[in-house]
Design an enzyme around this catalytic site. Structure first.
Site, PDB file in Angstrom:
ATOM      1  CB  CYS A 181     -13.633  97.513 -43.046  1.00  0.00           C
ATOM      2  SG  CYS A 181     -12.087  96.923 -43.735  1.00  0.00           S
ATOM      3  CB  CYS A 216     -10.697  98.826 -41.399  1.00  0.00           C
ATOM      4  SG  CYS A 216     -10.954  99.102 -43.162  1.00  0.00           S
TER       5      CYS A 216
END
Length: 143
Positions: free
Chosen positions: A70, A73
């Site tokens: 991600c 993230c």
């Protein structure tokens, strides 16, 4: 399998109730088991019992549901590490790929999802990248 998890959670709740009742009866401090100082680094959650333990142990816990693949993230990782080092809250990380059931129970339908616990209860849930100021202010509201 879900029945055994639910049974375990119920056993933990009952144990905590007994401990709290004993402390009340003995005039003890209700927060004696909670740590006032949070760890300086994010706590990698290894399973549901570990998450339950972390939430029970600390007054305020910010749980970061993330995935290695991600992009947002990865962008948030320095912020998460800074918060762990500087905030008056424990910061826990849940890898949604390794712990899909925990992520589902935390309501993580997208990553990153951040869940803030105060006094053992979830009080805020945010989806998507958040800036340090927003997260820091949220933690301050609950400490």
């Amino acid at each position: 399998m879900s029945e055994s998890i639910d049974d375990e959670r119920q056993r933990i709740r009952e144990q905590k109730k007994r401990e709290l009742q004993e402390r009340l009866e003995n005039g003890g401090n209700l927060n004696a088991d909670r740590e006032s100082t949070a760890p300086d680094e994010p706590i990698e959650i290894t399973g549901q019992d570990h998450l339950d333990e972390v939430v029970a142990k600390h007054d305020v816990v910010l749980v970061d549901c993330y995935a290695d693949w991600c992009g947002p993230c990865q962008m948030m990782e320095p912020t998460i590490e800074d918060l762990a080092a500087e905030a008056d809250a424990a910061v826990a990380k849940v890898d949604v790929d390794a712990h899909q059931r925990i992520a589902q129970q935390l309501g993580a339908r997208g990553v990153p999802t951040l869940v803030l616990y105060a006094d053992g209860q979830p009080v805020e849930r945010m989806v998507g990248a958040q800036d340090r100021g927003t997260l820091g202010n949220l933690i301050k509201q609950h400490t």
